[in-house]
Structures are given as structure tokens and as C-alpha cells.
Motif scaffolding. Structure first.
Motif, PDB file in Angstrom:
ATOM      1  N   THR A  76       0.807  -1.229   0.000  1.00  0.00           N
ATOM      2  CA  THR A  76       0.000   0.000   0.000  1.00  0.00           C
ATOM      3  C   THR A  76       0.838   1.278   0.000  1.00  0.00           C
ATOM      4  O   THR A  76       0.312   2.348  -0.282  1.00  0.00           O
ATOM      5  N   VAL A  77       2.129   1.193   0.339  1.00  0.00           N
ATOM      6  CA  VAL A  77       2.991   2.386   0.360  1.00  0.00           C
ATOM      7  C   VAL A  77       4.195   2.127  -0.539  1.00  0.00           C
ATOM      8  O   VAL A  77       5.021   1.257  -0.255  1.00  0.00           O
ATOM      9  N   GLU A  78       4.269   2.900  -1.619  1.00  0.00           N
ATOM     10  CA  GLU A  78       5.294   2.626  -2.622  1.00  0.00           C
ATOM     11  C   GLU A  78       6.701   2.990  -2.137  1.00  0.00           C
ATOM     12  O   GLU A  78       7.680   2.313  -2.452  1.00  0.00           O
ATOM     13  N   LYS A  79       6.784   4.056  -1.366  1.00  0.00           N
ATOM     14  CA  LYS A  79       8.094   4.595  -0.924  1.00  0.00           C
ATOM     15  C   LYS A  79       8.948   3.530  -0.216  1.00  0.00           C
ATOM     16  O   LYS A  79       8.435   2.749   0.579  1.00  0.00           O
ATOM     17  N   ALA A  80      10.251   3.550  -0.531  1.00  0.00           N
ATOM     18  CA  ALA A  80      11.223   2.697   0.161  1.00  0.00           C
ATOM     19  C   ALA A  80      10.811   1.231   0.160  1.00  0.00           C
ATOM     20  O   ALA A  80      10.639   0.622   1.209  1.00  0.00           O
ATOM     21  N   SER A  81      10.662   0.657  -1.039  1.00  0.00           N
ATOM     22  CA  SER A  81      10.290  -0.758  -1.131  1.00  0.00           C
ATOM     23  C   SER A  81      11.353  -1.608  -0.459  1.00  0.00           C
ATOM     24  O   SER A  81      12.547  -1.441  -0.691  1.00  0.00           O
ATOM     25  N   MET A  82      10.925  -2.510   0.406  1.00  0.00           N
ATOM     26  CA  MET A  82      11.854  -3.352   1.159  1.00  0.00           C
ATOM     27  C   MET A  82      11.717  -4.828   0.784  1.00  0.00           C
ATOM     28  O   MET A  82      12.385  -5.682   1.352  1.00  0.00           O
ATOM     29  N   ILE A  83      10.785  -5.145  -0.124  1.00  0.00           N
ATOM     30  CA  ILE A  83      10.714  -6.499  -0.689  1.00  0.00           C
ATOM     31  C   ILE A  83      10.775  -6.274  -2.190  1.00  0.00           C
ATOM     32  O   ILE A  83       9.771  -6.242  -2.890  1.00  0.00           O
ATOM     33  N   ASN A  84      12.000  -6.092  -2.678  1.00  0.00           N
ATOM     34  CA  ASN A  84      12.175  -5.566  -4.026  1.00  0.00           C
ATOM     35  C   ASN A  84      12.952  -6.518  -4.940  1.00  0.00           C
ATOM     36  O   ASN A  84      13.493  -7.524  -4.494  1.00  0.00           O
ATOM     37  N   GLU A  92      14.339 -14.649  -1.771  1.00  0.00           N
ATOM     38  CA  GLU A  92      15.522 -14.660  -0.913  1.00  0.00           C
ATOM     39  C   GLU A  92      15.340 -13.703   0.277  1.00  0.00           C
ATOM     40  O   GLU A  92      15.708 -14.022   1.408  1.00  0.00           O
ATOM     41  N   ILE A  93      14.734 -12.542   0.022  1.00  0.00           N
ATOM     42  CA  ILE A  93      14.442 -11.604   1.125  1.00  0.00           C
ATOM     43  C   ILE A  93      13.514 -12.273   2.135  1.00  0.00           C
ATOM     44  O   ILE A  93      13.774 -12.272   3.336  1.00  0.00           O
ATOM     45  N   ARG A  94      12.437 -12.886   1.629  1.00  0.00           N
ATOM     46  CA  ARG A  94      11.459 -13.504   2.539  1.00  0.00           C
ATOM     47  C   ARG A  94      12.056 -14.706   3.269  1.00  0.00           C
ATOM     48  O   ARG A  94      11.727 -14.970   4.417  1.00  0.00           O
ATOM     49  N   ARG A  95      12.949 -15.456   2.608  1.00  0.00           N
ATOM     50  CA  ARG A  95      13.630 -16.565   3.287  1.00  0.00           C
ATOM     51  C   ARG A  95      14.409 -16.039   4.481  1.00  0.00           C
ATOM     52  O   ARG A  95      14.342 -16.598   5.582  1.00  0.00           O
ATOM     53  N   LEU A  96      15.158 -14.966   4.289  1.00  0.00           N
ATOM     54  CA  LEU A  96      15.992 -14.447   5.374  1.00  0.00           C
ATOM     55  C   LEU A  96      15.153 -13.799   6.478  1.00  0.00           C
ATOM     56  O   LEU A  96      15.491 -13.915   7.658  1.00  0.00           O
ATOM     57  N   VAL A  97      14.063 -13.138   6.103  1.00  0.00           N
ATOM     58  CA  VAL A  97      13.163 -12.598   7.132  1.00  0.00           C
ATOM     59  C   VAL A  97      12.663 -13.756   7.997  1.00  0.00           C
ATOM     60  O   VAL A  97      12.695 -13.688   9.230  1.00  0.00           O
ATOM     61  N   ALA A  98      12.227 -14.838   7.354  1.00  0.00           N
ATOM     62  CA  ALA A  98      11.746 -16.003   8.110  1.00  0.00           C
ATOM     63  C   ALA A  98      12.874 -16.589   8.960  1.00  0.00           C
ATOM     64  O   ALA A  98      12.651 -17.020  10.092  1.00  0.00           O
ATOM     65  N   TRP A  99      14.091 -16.608   8.428  1.00  0.00           N
ATOM     66  CA  TRP A  99      15.251 -17.113   9.170  1.00  0.00           C
ATOM     67  C   TRP A  99      15.430 -16.349  10.484  1.00  0.00           C
ATOM     68  O   TRP A  99      15.546 -16.948  11.551  1.00  0.00           O
ATOM     69  N   PHE A 100      15.431 -15.011  10.409  1.00  0.00           N
ATOM     70  CA  PHE A 100      15.641 -14.216  11.621  1.00  0.00           C
ATOM     71  C   PHE A 100      14.412 -14.244  12.525  1.00  0.00           C
ATOM     72  O   PHE A 100      14.542 -14.333  13.738  1.00  0.00           O
ATOM     73  N   THR A 160      20.741  -4.303  -2.391  1.00  0.00           N
ATOM     74  CA  THR A 160      20.092  -3.158  -1.740  1.00  0.00           C
ATOM     75  C   THR A 160      19.556  -3.560  -0.369  1.00  0.00           C
ATOM     76  O   THR A 160      19.342  -4.736  -0.100  1.00  0.00           O
ATOM     77  N   MET A 161      19.342  -2.567   0.475  1.00  0.00           N
ATOM     78  CA  MET A 161      18.776  -2.830   1.794  1.00  0.00           C
ATOM     79  C   MET A 161      17.370  -3.397   1.620  1.00  0.00           C
ATOM     80  O   MET A 161      16.641  -2.991   0.714  1.00  0.00           O
ATOM     81  N   SER A 162      16.984  -4.315   2.477  1.00  0.00           N
ATOM     82  CA  SER A 162      15.668  -4.934   2.341  1.00  0.00           C
ATOM     83  C   SER A 162      15.099  -5.262   3.710  1.00  0.00           C
ATOM     84  O   SER A 162      15.751  -5.046   4.744  1.00  0.00           O
ATOM     85  N   LEU A 163      13.912  -5.839   3.688  1.00  0.00           N
ATOM     86  CA  LEU A 163      13.268  -6.261   4.932  1.00  0.00           C
ATOM     87  C   LEU A 163      14.126  -7.272   5.687  1.00  0.00           C
ATOM     88  O   LEU A 163      14.017  -7.384   6.914  1.00  0.00           O
ATOM     89  N   ALA A 164      14.993  -7.991   4.989  1.00  0.00           N
ATOM     90  CA  ALA A 164      15.885  -8.933   5.668  1.00  0.00           C
ATOM     91  C   ALA A 164      16.813  -8.193   6.633  1.00  0.00           C
ATOM     92  O   ALA A 164      17.049  -8.656   7.760  1.00  0.00           O
ATOM     93  N   ASP A 165      17.336  -7.035   6.198  1.00  0.00           N
ATOM     94  CA  ASP A 165      18.196  -6.249   7.085  1.00  0.00           C
ATOM     95  C   ASP A 165      17.411  -5.724   8.289  1.00  0.00           C
ATOM     96  O   ASP A 165      17.909  -5.732   9.415  1.00  0.00           O
ATOM     97  N   LEU A 166      16.181  -5.270   8.035  1.00  0.00           N
ATOM     98  CA  LEU A 166      15.364  -4.752   9.140  1.00  0.00           C
ATOM     99  C   LEU A 166      15.028  -5.862  10.130  1.00  0.00           C
ATOM    100  O   LEU A 166      15.110  -5.672  11.345  1.00  0.00           O
TER     101      LEU A 166
END
Lengths: 224, 224
Positions: A76-84, A92-100, A160-166
Motif C-alpha cells: 500500500t505504500v510505494e516509498k522505500a520498497s523493502m521487498i524488491n 531470498e528476502i522472505r527466506r531471510l526474514v523467516a530465518w531471523f 540493496t537494503m531490504s526487509l531482511a536487514d530490518l
């Protein structure tokens, strides 16, 4: 206005808060202590866990589960996409989010929260030294894995920075608050984490304190 | 060609397999027993869990974590969207997927797998009757919740079938195989589950057997 039900050391709420700050979405934090199992909170979320988000103006169902909340704001919010990136990058981003969210939380953050927070606040017991040692040993393995990822990539999931980093920084910051992180011989992971800590999205989280429990001296510092 | 690393009673692999079948994506199942902690499998997925998917033609990184895998196929295969509707609908679908993947799994499927499968195959021990009782009691609560959802909705997350139905049916089918489900006084949940069982996507899963362990007589039946 969005309300976010959370407590200062909830790693999943921290992940959501980092995402909201990066995206510039305003919200009012509402303090919730899930271990009290308050009836009104359980009515809202039968799983009994933070974070939960409520849109006080538009109403509608509460947003529940930190992964579902992050996907909602990504959509719903385009700015600063973190699953890109491509579908493979996003996997790969979602795998690492699930990992952490799962492995790191289960092996490190959850036992630290139980031994150093819940036992103190709820049961008035001293922590189990064996459990703390196990968690800190597991943390070394996870920092090794972060070093390994950063050998090949600029950020944890890619270029790039992603939800995995967060997600990773959220878990680590809670573990660090509870004295579970030793940065010795993890230079790469440390540099990455100092970079995360210095972001405007991160500073307000680091300034907050949980009642009774104090973080180590270098918890907020940028020169570890 | 996609390869899917799984074992017959892995509820997360079942969820992915139901999604792939609904979408008409072909794959070759590869048997993996994660409790053996095979080195080659751990190299592929450090979390050591099924399902993992590999594209044997195009190569690339393996797909890991059942939620990430489902999102990947939602994004790349348009047919039979299972995370559909508005952003709020999609959040509700993802909340319920997380509910069944986490709460139902932790309280019911995981202890049943441990007591009735791992103890038998790996440790050659008899199951703990107290643990089984607890899991079956928890299952009654979860069936109550499904009845409650179906009081208000045609499918678990809303007006159309979604990944929430696949996730729930995947967990329930494994619990049912292991003798943990009693449908008595859960007419609505039972009708919904019989509907799921009768889908072409579900039939092949129900026909499979795990070595040594047999399901109850009515496991495959459509008239419970």
C-alpha cells in the motif's frame, strides 16, 4: 491514524516500526504486555502476540502478524520498497526474514527475553545461566552466518537494503539490549549493524527503555 | 523442472503442494527426511527444514521457507490466485496462514509428529500419552476457531478459497493422519474439510503413506 500495539523489546514490533519509519508512515505506539494476556487484546488477536495494528479512522479488521503487516505496507505504500527486485530476489528476502523471525528468535531472542525479562518482571526469578550461555553461543553462529552473507553481498539479501536487514537488526537489537551479543571477531557483521543503527529509522528505538531492565553501556553507541 | 524436497507428513510441504496443484505447476517430489540432517541438504538450506524447491533447468538459488515459496508462485503464476482481494483481505489471508503454520503447528502437528513419528522412526520409543492428550485437546480449540470463522465466512479468510484454507487443511491432514483429530461436534469444520479433501489437488496427498506409520481408517474417506 494507525495505532501499533507493542512493547519496547518486542523484536517483531521493532521490525514493523523500522519498516514504517523507512516508509514514512506515522503511527501511535500503544503499550501492550502480551505476557499479561489481557482479555481485550486477546479479543483483538487470538494469537496473543504483538505487533497488532489498528486504523482508528477507517476501522476495519486489525492487522495481525508481523509478516502480514510488512506485506500490507509494502503493497500500500510505494516509498522505500523493502521487498524488491525479481521474484527470486523477493523469495531470498522472505527466506531471510523467516530465518531471523524464526531461527534467530527461537535460539537467541526468545530465551533471552524469557530469562532476562519475563522471569524478572513476571516470576521474580533469577535467570538460568545455562540457558543464557546457550543463547549467546547460538548468537555467535548467527553472526558467523551474517559475516558469510556479507562476504558475497552488500546487504543481507542482495545489492540493496531490504526487509531482511530490518528483520535481522530488529532481532539483534533486542538480543544486544539483553546482553546477548558479543561482536568480537565479527567485524563485517558489526560494520553492517553500526550502519543500521545510524539510520534515522533506528535511533528512536534505541532511545527507548524497558522498565527495570537496562541495556549494556554500548547499546546505543555507533563506535562499538 | 521444479524439484520439491519433502516427506509425506511435512505439513508445510503439503501446503506448497496444494498450491502448486491448484495452479497447475508440475514438480518432481524428492524425498528428504530433515531429522537425519543430511549434509547436502543443510548446505542447500541451513535451516534444515522442508520444503525446499530447486529449478533443475534454470538453476539459481533454491526456494526456501514455505511462506516465501507460496509468495513466489503467487507472483509468477497468475492462475488460481490464493492471496487475493484488497490489501486488507490479503493481510487477513496471511494472518491465518501464519496462525496455522505457527500456532496450530506448535500446539498440535509438531507434538504429534514428535510423539508418533520421530520417536518411532528415530528413537524407537513409545509416545508420551500426556503430550498426545494435550495436542488433541488443543486440536478441539482450533476446530472451534474454524467453526467460528465459518459462521461468518464461506471460506476461512473470506468469500473465496485462499492460501489460508490450504494452510489449514495441510496441517489438519497431517494431524488427522497421526490420529489427532476428532470431528465430533464440529460439523461446520468437518463439512469444510471434506470439501478440501475432495479437491483434485488434495487426492494425491491423501493416497501417500509414510513408512511404518498408518493413518486411521477414515483418513481418506469423504463421508466422515
Amino acid at each position: 491514524m494507525w495505532q501499533l500495539y507493542q512493547f519496547p523489546l518486542c523484536p517483531f514490533s521493532r521490525k514493523v516500526r523500522l519498516l514504517l519509519a523507512e516508509k514514512g508512515v506515522g503511527y501511535e505506539p500503544v503499550r501492550e504486555s502480551p505476557w499479561l494476556r489481557r482479555d481485550e487484546f486477546l479479543d483483538m488477536n487470538p494469537a496473543g502476540q504483538t505487533p497488532v495494528m489498528i486504523d482508528t479512522e477507517r476501522g476495519g479488521m486489525p492487522l495481525i502478524d508481523s509478516a502480514a503487516i510488512c506485506e500490507y505496507f509494502e503493497e500500500t505504500v510505494e516509498k522505500a520498497s523493502m521487498i524488491n527486485g525479481t521474484a527470486a530476489n523477493r523469495a531470498e528476502i522472505r527466506r531471510l526474514v523467516a530465518w531471523f523471525d524464526t531461527q534467530f528468535f527461537r535460539e537467541i531472542t526468545a530465551p533471552l527475553l524469557e530469562e532476562r525479562m519475563v522471569k524478572r518482571l513476571v516470576h521474580r526469578m533469577t535467570p538460568d545461566a545455562g540457558m543464557l550461555r546457550e543463547a549467546m553461543k547460538a548468537a555467535v553462529g548467527h553472526l558467523d552466518y551474517i559475516d558469510y552473507l556479507l562476504d558475497h553481498r552488500t546487504w543481507l539479501a542482495g545489492a540493496t537494503m531490504s526487509l531482511a536487514d530490518l528483520a535481522a537488526a530488529a532481532q539483534i537489537s533486542v538480543a544486544d539490549y539483553l546482553g546477548g551479543i558479543d561482536w568480537k571477531s565479527h567485524e563485517q557483521a558489526k560494520r553492517w549493524y553500526v550502519g543500521m543503527k545510524s539510520r534515522p529509522s533506528f535511533r528512536p528505538l534505541l532511545a527507548e527503555r524497558m522498565e527495570v531492565i537496562s541495556p549494556p553501556a554500548d547499546y546505543e553507541k555507533l563506535d562499538l
